[in-house]
Enzyme design. Structure first.
Site, mmCIF file in Angstrom:
data_model
loop_
_atom_site.group_PDB
_atom_site.id
_atom_site.type_symbol
_atom_site.label_atom_id
_atom_site.label_comp_id
_atom_site.label_asym_id
_atom_site.label_seq_id
_atom_site.Cartn_x
_atom_site.Cartn_y
_atom_site.Cartn_z
ATOM 1 N N VAL A 137 0.824 -1.201 0.000
ATOM 2 C CA VAL A 137 0.000 0.000 0.000
ATOM 3 C C VAL A 137 0.860 1.253 0.000
ATOM 4 O O VAL A 137 0.535 2.244 -0.648
ATOM 5 C CB VAL A 137 -0.954 0.001 1.217
ATOM 6 C CG1 VAL A 137 -1.805 1.250 1.246
ATOM 7 C CG2 VAL A 137 -1.828 -1.248 1.211
ATOM 8 N N GLU A 138 1.971 1.204 0.730
ATOM 9 C CA GLU A 138 2.801 2.393 0.891
ATOM 10 C C GLU A 138 3.684 2.687 -0.321
ATOM 11 O O GLU A 138 3.815 3.830 -0.736
ATOM 12 C CB GLU A 138 3.697 2.225 2.127
ATOM 13 C CG GLU A 138 2.970 2.447 3.434
ATOM 14 C CD GLU A 138 2.434 3.862 3.538
ATOM 15 O OE1 GLU A 138 3.198 4.817 3.360
ATOM 16 O OE2 GLU A 138 1.232 4.004 3.779
#
Length: 717
Positions: free
Chosen positions: A163-164
């Site tokens: 996600v990051e």
């Protein structure tokens, strides 16, 4: 390469990371974004009901960003018009309008269609980036899971880099978040070394430990992993406010019902996006077919006993420098271009197949220095003062002023280049937002806080601002504001960006609002240059940054703050006192007399200000937003100044004994500021300690003098 084994994994759910049935539509939306639609397209959808998807868009490969933006806007307007007709109760609906109506539950009210008309959103697809991240994850995911397991954290957190950053160790956002875990500099400095030589945010091993500690602290404060994960994006204090406002830790209630000007689409969707990523990561072949992962990183480590030029290391090891650069991403371009040496004590990685005995023998021929290369020039950055710069390089302020023809009160400005004494010894990392030492130098005029126009006729963008709103508020045309600030895309301004309100007032954004530009700190381009094949983890355009949702968003609060303190104004114009605050501070930020604050709270001049105490404030001169901005700016500067002098070296436990004072304990026994002790013990009421309470005490040390030696130091024997 490693061929991923076939695994028939179930949809993931656990006590730590529940999948509420009410959020399944949201998870499904992000599953589509991550697996069905690439960055050459996206979904036109409703931002609240993510199961309402109006259209799947695809863009030709030769479409320019400008043409793509126009196509998106035209499509959004098309659906807004349809929803307007549904809101008006039209009966002569077209086939397309009937299709759109059928996407919504039967009986949907006209008011809901009206709301939907104003909120039509485009979400960029990311399946190609997610697949790239899956492939890259093979090198590190096993190590991340083992690290978290040793720390007593859920191993499922190893999927968070999907996600990051899509597991890109070189990911670098437009506002300075860096590395696989996307730490901002201010937060990163609490856990890692960040200076002109090394940025450990880019080291996947060290940054993983830092991320674990940060997530652990979030969990201590919030008591729930869904909230702790959301806090990684939204901030710990922000999620605690949500928790208190809703009276619950239930993630569904908070996602669906919590309202805040800063709790936007990205924060609201962060947890469900993580669950989607976790589901895909647990069984990637279900979505992508056979996936070949990068091999596990088995590189070996050698600890540098002296300062060695990178070119000599490459020559002695007989390894191409590009290979060494990829194995050591935390070493910045200043090392590889020869302006700095690989520092003493650095854990330098070499290829797994190398014979370490031969490595040691070869290194005997390389020059080793007993000190680092020194700076001869320094480019002043926003917020720096002469005293802080002098302290950094180990010279007196008077000597530095004399060399540069400065007279008291030693005013300097951003962009000014100072000559340094050749004997100068830099002893600390570059300052981003420094605080003057009051006993050495007059306090400079306070910078205009976020969202407040200061004497310099500037405005610092708040979350939720748009260019047109700012222009209208200050009596300017949107185009004039764009011209003054050299803005090309009217649709993109970001929180913390500094805008000039008249041509002569143009200033650079604060250090955390832009990628630094001087040679002491790598710019985004310089960091990207380290990786010869830096897969595009960053948005291809400013518009795209707005469309990426909770993932890879420049400026999203990814690990943005390790400070759990609540600096907000509560109902009844009240606040809670935080460490390092005084009545004088409140009076200054409120633009009133200190006696007024005391009178309002029935306090005498002898009444102490106690951490955690509730105080009522007078907002007749400033707004709560302005007060909050000034308060946050003060603490940011205070903490930035501390971390230019010291770094965290570890922590110890201390059990409070009867009669012990928290002030004496922090400032005399352990020599740390109260605010830092507060950050390491977010669940402890420091204003009311009892015997037997266990505290975690961070141990600090001065920033290594090793970074600050004269340039003319010869080879070590």
């Amino acid at each position: 390469m490693i061929l991923l084994a076939l695994v028939a994994a179930p949809v993931f759910a656990s006590d730590a990371f529940p999948r509420p049935a009410a959020l399944e539509h949201d998870i499904a939306f992000w599953r589509r974004i991550y697996t069905e639609v690439g960055t050459d397209g996206g979904l036109i959808h409703d931002p609240v009901r993510l199961d309402v998807v109006y259209e799947i868009m695809k863009f030709p490969g030769d479409l320019s960003p400008r043409e793509r933006s126009k196509r998106i806007d035209d499509t959004k307007r098309k659906y807004s018009r349809m929803l307007d007709r549904l809101a008006a109760g039209a009966t002569d609906l077209s086939e397309e309008e009937l299709r759109v109506q059928a996407l919504w539950p039967k009986g949907t009210r006209r008011a809901r269609f009206e709301q939907a008309s104003e909120e039509v959103r485009f979400q960029l697809g990311q399946s190609d980036r997610f697949l790239e991240g899956l492939i890259r994850s093979g090198a590190y995911k096993g190590h991340i899971a083992k690290t978290f397991q040793k720390m007593g954290l859920p191993t499922e957190l190893a999927a968070l880099p999907h996600v990051e950053s899509s597991f890109n160790t070189y990911a670098y956002s437009k506002v300075g978040a860096a590395g696989m875990w996307q730490f901002m500099r201010g937060t990163g400095r609490r856990y890692m070394r960040i200076d002109s030589v090394v940025d450990e945010r880019l080291d996947p091993y060290i940054a993983t430990e830092a991320a674990g500690r940060f997530l652990e602290q979030n969990h201590i404060v919030l008591g729930s992993w869904p909230l702790a994960l959301t806090a990684y994006n939204h901030g710990t204090a922000g999620m605690r406010r949500a928790q208190e406002a809703m009276g619950t830790s239930d993630i569904t209630t908070i996602v669906r019902e919590y309202s805040s000007r800063s709790f936007g689409f990205a924060s609201r969707n962060f947890y469900v996006a993580f669950l989607a990523a976790l589901e895909i990561d647990s069984n990637p072949e279900k979505f992508f077919g056979p996936v070949k992962l990068h091999p596990i990183d088995n590189s070996q480590i050698m600890v540098m006993s002296g300062y060695v030029p990178a070119s000599q290391l490459a020559s002695a090891l007989q390894v191409d420098s590009d290979i060494l650069r990829k194995l050591n991403p935390s070493l910045l371009p200043t090392v590889w271009n020869g302006s700095r040496h690989v520092p003493r004590g650095f854990e330098f990685r070499v290829p797994a197949e190398m014979d370490m005995n031969k490595v040691v023998a070869r290194l005997a021929s390389a020059d080793r220095f007993d000190a680092q290369v020194a700076d001869t020039k320094h480019k002043v950055r926003g917020g720096e003062t002469l005293s802080v710069i002098a302290s950094r390089y180990g010279v007196s302020m008077a000597r530095l002023a004399e060399m540069n023809g400065l007279r008291k009160p030693y005013r300097i400005h951003a962009g000014q280049v100072l000559t340094l004494p050749t004997t100068g010894k830099p002893t600390q990392a570059p300052v981003q937002v420094a605080q003057a030492e009051k006993e050495k130098e007059p306090t400079p005029p306070a910078a205009a806080p976020t969202g407040v126009v200061g004497t310099e006729n500037r405005y610092i963008v708040k979350r939720g601002d748009t260019l047109s709103k700012i222009a209208t508020k200050h009596g300017l045309t949107e185009q004039a504001l764009m011209d003054m600030n050299e803005i090309r895309n009217r649709n993109f301004v970001y929180e913390g960006q500094v805008l000039a309100l008249q041509a002569s007032a143009r200033v650079a954004p604060p250090a955390e609002a832009q990628v630094p530009v001087d040679t002491a700190v790598p710019a985004a381009a310089a960091v990207a240059e380290v990786a010869a094949v830096n897969e595009a983890a960053e948005p291809a355009s400013e518009r795209e940054a707005e469309e990426l949702g909770p993932t890879l968003v420049p400026g999203a609060q990814a690990a943005a703050s390790a400070d759990p303190a609540d600096y907000s104004v509560h109902d009844g114009s009240t606040i809670r006192v935080q460490a390092a605050e005084t009545i004088g501070h409140y009076a200054e930020w409120l633009e009133v007399r200190a006696s007024q604050v005391r009178k309002l709270n029935r306090m005498t001049s002898a009444t102490p200000v106690v951490i955690g105490r509730k105080l009522k404030l007078d907002f007749s001169k400033v707004t709560p937003d302005q007060f909050e901005a000034r308060r946050v700016a003060y603490h940011r500067e205070l903490q930035e100044a501390f971390f230019t002098e010291f770094r965290i070296s570890g922590d110890v436990s201390h059990v409070i004994k009867s009669g012990e004072s928290i002030w004496v304990l922090a400032q005399q026994r352990y020599n740390i500021p109260i605010w830092l002790l507060r950050q390491y013990n977010p669940d402890v009421d420091l204003g009311s300690l009892r015997a037997g309470t266990k505290l975690i005490i961070p141990t600090v040390e001065p920033v290594a003098a090793a970074n600050a030696a004269p340039a003319n130091t010869g080879p070590a024997g």
